[in-house]
Every structure is written in C-alpha cells, then in structure tokens.
Design a protein around this motif. Structure first.
Motif, short mmCIF file in Angstrom:
data_model
loop_
_atom_site.label_atom_id
_atom_site.label_comp_id
_atom_site.label_asym_id
_atom_site.label_seq_id
_atom_site.Cartn_x
_atom_site.Cartn_y
_atom_site.Cartn_z
N ALA A 262 0.70 -1.13 -0.11
CA ALA A 262 0.04 0.18 0.18
C ALA A 262 0.86 1.49 -0.16
O ALA A 262 1.89 1.13 0.68
CB ALA A 262 -0.84 0.04 1.39
N ASP A 263 0.51 2.42 -0.89
CA ASP A 263 0.96 3.66 -0.59
C ASP A 263 -0.05 4.36 0.45
O ASP A 263 0.40 5.15 1.18
CB ASP A 263 1.01 4.26 -1.80
N TRP A 264 -1.24 4.15 -0.11
CA TRP A 264 -2.28 5.03 0.93
C TRP A 264 -3.30 3.94 1.48
O TRP A 264 -3.59 2.90 0.78
CB TRP A 264 -3.28 6.04 -0.15
N VAL A 265 -3.69 4.07 2.70
CA VAL A 265 -4.79 3.23 3.35
C VAL A 265 -5.70 4.20 3.84
O VAL A 265 -5.25 5.21 4.61
CB VAL A 265 -4.17 2.40 4.45
N ILE A 266 -6.89 4.16 3.35
CA ILE A 266 -7.99 5.16 4.06
C ILE A 266 -8.98 4.23 4.64
O ILE A 266 -9.68 3.36 4.02
CB ILE A 266 -8.44 5.98 2.88
N ILE A 267 -9.24 4.81 5.73
CA ILE A 267 -10.14 3.61 6.78
C ILE A 267 -11.47 4.55 6.87
O ILE A 267 -11.62 5.57 7.71
CB ILE A 267 -9.54 3.30 8.07
N GLY A 268 -12.61 3.69 6.42
CA GLY A 268 -13.83 4.65 6.58
C GLY A 268 -14.76 3.66 7.29
O GLY A 268 -15.71 2.98 6.43
N ILE A 269 -14.59 2.87 8.43
CA ILE A 269 -15.25 2.02 9.16
C ILE A 269 -15.82 2.58 10.32
O ILE A 269 -15.34 3.71 10.95
CB ILE A 269 -14.80 0.94 9.30
N PRO A 270 -16.96 1.89 10.88
CA PRO A 270 -17.44 2.61 12.41
C PRO A 270 -16.26 2.72 13.42
O PRO A 270 -15.54 1.74 13.21
CB PRO A 270 -18.42 1.48 12.71
N VAL A 271 -16.41 3.60 14.24
CA VAL A 271 -15.35 3.96 15.10
C VAL A 271 -14.97 2.64 16.08
O VAL A 271 -13.88 2.61 16.65
CB VAL A 271 -15.53 5.18 15.79
N ASP A 272 -15.94 2.09 16.20
CA ASP A 272 -15.58 0.68 17.25
C ASP A 272 -14.67 -0.16 16.51
O ASP A 272 -13.76 -0.70 16.72
CB ASP A 272 -16.81 -0.03 17.71
N ALA A 273 -14.88 -0.69 15.01
CA ALA A 273 -14.34 -1.33 14.34
C ALA A 273 -12.73 -0.58 14.16
O ALA A 273 -11.64 -1.37 14.11
CB ALA A 273 -14.84 -1.71 13.16
N LEU A 274 -12.76 0.56 14.07
CA LEU A 274 -11.69 1.35 13.76
C LEU A 274 -10.56 1.30 14.87
O LEU A 274 -9.52 0.76 14.74
CB LEU A 274 -11.87 2.85 13.62
N THR A 275 -11.00 1.28 16.17
CA THR A 275 -10.14 0.92 17.39
C THR A 275 -9.47 -0.08 17.36
O THR A 275 -8.57 -0.58 17.88
CB THR A 275 -10.98 1.43 18.58
N GLN A 276 -10.47 -1.29 16.81
CA GLN A 276 -9.84 -2.73 16.96
C GLN A 276 -8.85 -2.94 15.75
O GLN A 276 -7.91 -3.72 16.02
CB GLN A 276 -11.12 -3.70 16.78
N GLU A 277 -9.09 -2.17 14.56
CA GLU A 277 -8.31 -2.63 13.51
C GLU A 277 -7.08 -1.62 13.37
O GLU A 277 -6.09 -2.32 12.70
CB GLU A 277 -9.03 -2.41 12.35
N LEU A 278 -7.15 -0.51 13.79
CA LEU A 278 -5.94 0.25 13.25
C LEU A 278 -4.69 -0.14 13.53
O LEU A 278 -3.63 0.04 12.87
CB LEU A 278 -6.25 1.80 13.84
N GLY A 279 -4.27 -0.58 14.81
CA GLY A 279 -3.11 -1.17 15.19
C GLY A 279 -2.56 -2.01 14.00
O GLY A 279 -1.38 -2.11 13.91
N GLY A 280 -3.40 -3.11 13.79
CA GLY A 280 -3.05 -4.30 12.88
C GLY A 280 -2.90 -3.78 11.67
O GLY A 280 -1.69 -4.17 10.66
N ILE A 281 -3.46 -2.83 11.14
CA ILE A 281 -3.41 -2.17 9.78
C ILE A 281 -1.86 -1.61 9.64
O ILE A 281 -1.20 -1.82 8.92
CB ILE A 281 -4.39 -1.14 9.59
N LEU A 282 -1.72 -0.66 10.85
CA LEU A 282 -0.50 -0.06 10.82
C LEU A 282 0.96 -1.21 10.82
O LEU A 282 1.72 -0.76 10.05
CB LEU A 282 -0.14 1.03 12.18
N ASP A 283 0.54 -1.96 11.70
CA ASP A 283 1.47 -3.20 11.41
C ASP A 283 1.88 -3.85 10.15
O ASP A 283 3.09 -4.07 9.72
CB ASP A 283 0.99 -4.37 12.37
N ALA A 284 0.75 -3.87 9.33
CA ALA A 284 1.01 -4.34 7.95
C ALA A 284 1.27 -3.61 7.13
O ALA A 284 1.84 -4.35 5.64
CB ALA A 284 -0.59 -4.81 7.64
#
Lengths: 286, 286
Positions: free
Chosen positions: B59-81
């Motif tokens: 990825a060059d860009w990752v844009i996250i447009g998901i509900p904020v509860d899913a966001l808090t669950q996912e963001l760490g893992g996304i950054l890792d990836a």
C-alpha cells in the motif's frame, strides 16, 4: 374579482402571486399593520393597491395570513365588514380556538378555516414564492359550516394552484399538527440555543458544523412573532409532545450513559423506519 | 499509486471516486467485511480490485472509513501491516480514543487522524458521491505526530478534492463535534421516534407533515451501525450536550405551560441569530 390579502408576508404574499397568475384580471388589495411591508409588497408587485378594513365592503375574497393571536382578535370584525357573498379564509397553524370563536358569528357561513402545510423559515413580503403551494396539502376544518358556493369557490382555487385537500376537525388538527410541525420548531430552536450557548466560549465550534446541523436547526430561523402565538394557542398539545420528546431524549441519554450499545442501536434502527414514512409523503416526493 | 480503502461505503467510496478522478493511474483496492458491499463496489467501479489485510504490504495509501468501534480494533493491525512509507488515515467521527490508542505505536508517524465534515444520511457503496468533499472541512488532529512527507501528501490530496483543513486537538474535537453533529443526530432520532409512537394510533398524522418536519428528522435515517459506536466512544460529551438540550427544552416547556408569551418570544428571537451564524459557515454557502 376583488381579493384582499390581510397580512402580506410569506403565506399571504405567496398566495397573492399564485392568484395573480391564475386570474390576471383579479385586483389584489393588501392590508397590513406593517406599513413598510405594505409599501414593499406594492413595489415588488405582490399587491395592486393598499387598502384598509373599510374597503372590505367590496371584497369577493378575503385571505388572512397573520399571526394566530391577531387572527383571533380580528376575524370577527373582518366578517362583520364583508359583503354577504364574500369568502373569508384564514391560514393559521391552529384551528380549535378560531373555529370556536366564530361558531356563532352571523356570517359563519362566509368563513372557511384553512391551514396550508407549506412555508419556509423566512418571513415578510420578500419571502413570498410563486408556486409555494403546488403539491402541498391544504387542511380544511369544519367544511360543513361554510356555504356550499363558497366551499366550491375555495376548492376551485386550491385545485388551480395545485393543492390537495384534507378535511379534519379542528381538535384533531391541533393535536396532530403539534407533533409534525410545532414540536419540530421547538426542537430546532432549542438545538440552536444549546449550541449557541456553547459557542459563547468556544468560538470555532461552528467551523465544524455540516449540512446535518444546518438541516436540524433550519427552523430556528423562523419568526417568533408567528410562532409564539401558535405555541400559546396550542399549549396543551405542545406540552404533551414536549413531554414525550423529553422523555425519549432522557431514555436515550440513559442508554448512552450506560454504554448500552444494543439499546442505542435498536432505538435508532427502529426509528430508521422514518425513511419509508417520509417516502410515503406525497408532498415531499414531487 | 496503490490505494486501499477499508470500508467501501458512503465515506470511503466517495473518496475513492475523487481519487480516481484526480489520479486516473491509481489502483483502488477495496477491503470490507461485507462481501456484498465489496462486490457492489467492484461492479459500480468504485474499486478496481478486492483485497485483504495481507495485500496492505504493497500500500501507498490506506484510507479507513469504518465505524469507530471497528476502527479502534483494526487500526493497530493495519499499521503493523503497511510498508514504512505508507500513509494511513482514518475518517472517524471521534478522535480522542483513536489517537490515544496508537500514541505509542511504532508506526504512529504513518498515521494521520482525520474527520471530514461531510456525508449524507445514506450508507453503503451506492451512497458514494463524486465531489462529496468539495468545499467541506477536513479536521486533522495531532498533525505534528505524522511524518512531514506524509502530512504533505495528505494535504495535497485534500487540496485537490477541494477541502479546507482545520487543525484541532482530539479532546477539543470530540467536545465540539458532540454539539454540532452528535446532538443533531440524537435530537432527530428522538423526534422521529416521538412522532412515530404517536402515529401508531393516529394513522394520518404524516399526511400533515411538511418540509419542516422532513428537515428536522432527516438525520433519523442515518445508519445505527455507524452512530451507536460514535455515541459510545464520545459518551461524556454526548451526555453533556443532551443534558443541556433537555434542560433548554424543559425551560421552554415551562414557558409554554405558563403561557409566557414574552418569554417564548425572547427565546426564539435570541436564537434567530443562528441565521447569521449559518450564513457565516462557508461550506453551507457555496
């Protein structure tokens, strides 16, 4: 065709425009306690002439678009002043008091109690819009108390300007309209107030406002001179709607406070059904 | 230019459209837990390909447009990836929790905390609109915690799609947005609920609804899956705004009950100032 518009603002002025379009031969006379509005109405061509109560003796039509407190004060005298074959109709947002007031008036059959579900948040002659009433609902109360010929005359005009007609009794009218109109206005005014109070200390709060906020506070631009009398006349119903609304807000606040995700979700999902209801309102889907 | 949109609904999908317009060479990858939405997004051309978390490595860009509860669950893992030079940005309506959550993440400098003040009451891929962001505000929090080059990259895109940028700290963001957005949604949902409850027994109540009602209940069509998590995350601020709103409604109800004409008039007149404020919001006056 001598038409008198008493109160030449958004409601009366818009009707003047539509009548002029349908009946170019009509003479539109304006009566208004606000001399400035009267001059403005003449200047922008809403009316052909300024008039006074004394001129009503030659009226074919009298259309009253003034605040409902002024309406209750004036209607008796207006009916006294018109000829026997004149049609007098009001456009007030409350119907119970006004119908009760003229119940025994000798010219009751000259009067038709109306409420057009149409308007904007603006007021005064410059707010008048051609076509404001097209596709909108005209609620008529106690139609049976108006002379047949005058009923027909009014219905013909409403048809010409594109309105659909609904008949109700004045008590039911005031009860229902409190929910779908009066409550919306108060919710909007108090929302505007709540945010503005915050803004006193937080200057850039409005920089963050979007179209959702605009939509919910739009009605807070409405005229206090028009709305304070409506809330006063429809007090019992308005208080009932406010009690229910406050109760629902309180209950939702409790769900938020308890972090009850499922409870919040369910409340919102159940209310989403408003989509189908709004889609089913013909006037909103032209 | 490899762009990953995680959550391909109204917010992510609209951004996909704008990016595609500005950068026709970009490949838009879609990630969504809703497989149906993903298929739909591919079919209507919002995305060029379906992807999974494993693909984020390119990825060059990752844009996250998901509900904020899913966001808090996912963001760490996304950054890792993501690779070391990728820009990850979220579009959530709350900012405090998410910023706190990644404060110490090794890839904190790859993340930009964003909140676009844009949207409609609709959701899903079919709700995506080209130009949704033009003239709207993008709020950015803790900009100093993002790498310079990635800040620049993001600002360049926001400029291209016509957004104006405002910088805030996440605590102030969540407090202010509760007033101008979250409260509007609750007021609208509860208004819809109040009227629908009444309607159970009064079938033709909605026949009397006009554009004012429509305007105040529009937000009650919004997605519970998006809003319940927002209210949960922004609990303290939302409860504060609700307390103030309920208090104001209660006070107005008292004025109505007492028939205090002057009191009602003054409250509404003072709130009419909202006209000037709304006129002063650039995004509402394009």
């Amino acid at each position: 065709m001598e038409v008198f518009i008493i109160g030449i603002g958004l409601i009366g002025g818009s009707l003047a425009k539509d009548i002029k379009k349908q009946h170019p031969e009509a003479t539109i006379h304006g009566i208004d306690i606000n001399e400035g509005h009267l001059d403005e109405a003449l200047e922008i061509g809403l009316i052909d002439a300024k008039a006074t109560r004394a001129d009503l003796v030659k009226a074919d039509w009298v259309i009253i678009g003034i605040p409902v407190d002024a309406l209750t004060q004036e209607l008796g005298g207006i009916l006294d002043a018109v000829p026997d074959d004149a049609l007098v109709l009001d456009m007030g947002s409350t119907k119970e008091q006004i119908c009760a007031l003229v119940a025994d008036h000798p010219k009751r059959r000259n009067f038709l109690a109306c409420h057009p579900i149409a308007g904007t948040e603006f007021s005064g002659p410059s707010a008048a819009l051609e076509g404001l009433y097209a596709g909108k609902t005209m609620i008529i109360c106690e139609v049976e108390k108006t002379a047949f010929k005058l009923q027909e005359k009014a219905l013909e005009l409403f048809r010409e300007i594109g309105m659909r007609v609904r008949y109700m009794n004045p008590v039911a009218h005031d009860k229902h309209i409190a929910y779908v109109s009066h409550l919306s206005h108060i919710s909007s005014f108090m929302l505007g107030k709540t945010v503005m109070e915050k803004e006193k200390n937080e200057r850039d709060i409005f920089d963050m406002a979007g179209s959702g906020f605009e939509s919910t506070v739009r009605l807070a631009k409405s005229s206090p001179a028009m709305w304070a009398p409506i809330f006063r006349q429809n007090k019992t119903n308005v208080v009932e709607t406010l009690n229910e609304y406050i109760q629902n807000l309180q209950a939702f606040k409790n769900l938020v406070e308890q972090g009850d995700f499922e409870g919040m979700y369910n409340e919102m999902e159940a209310t989403n059904r408003i989509k189908d209801i709004l889609n089913g309102i013909p006037i909103l889907n032209k």
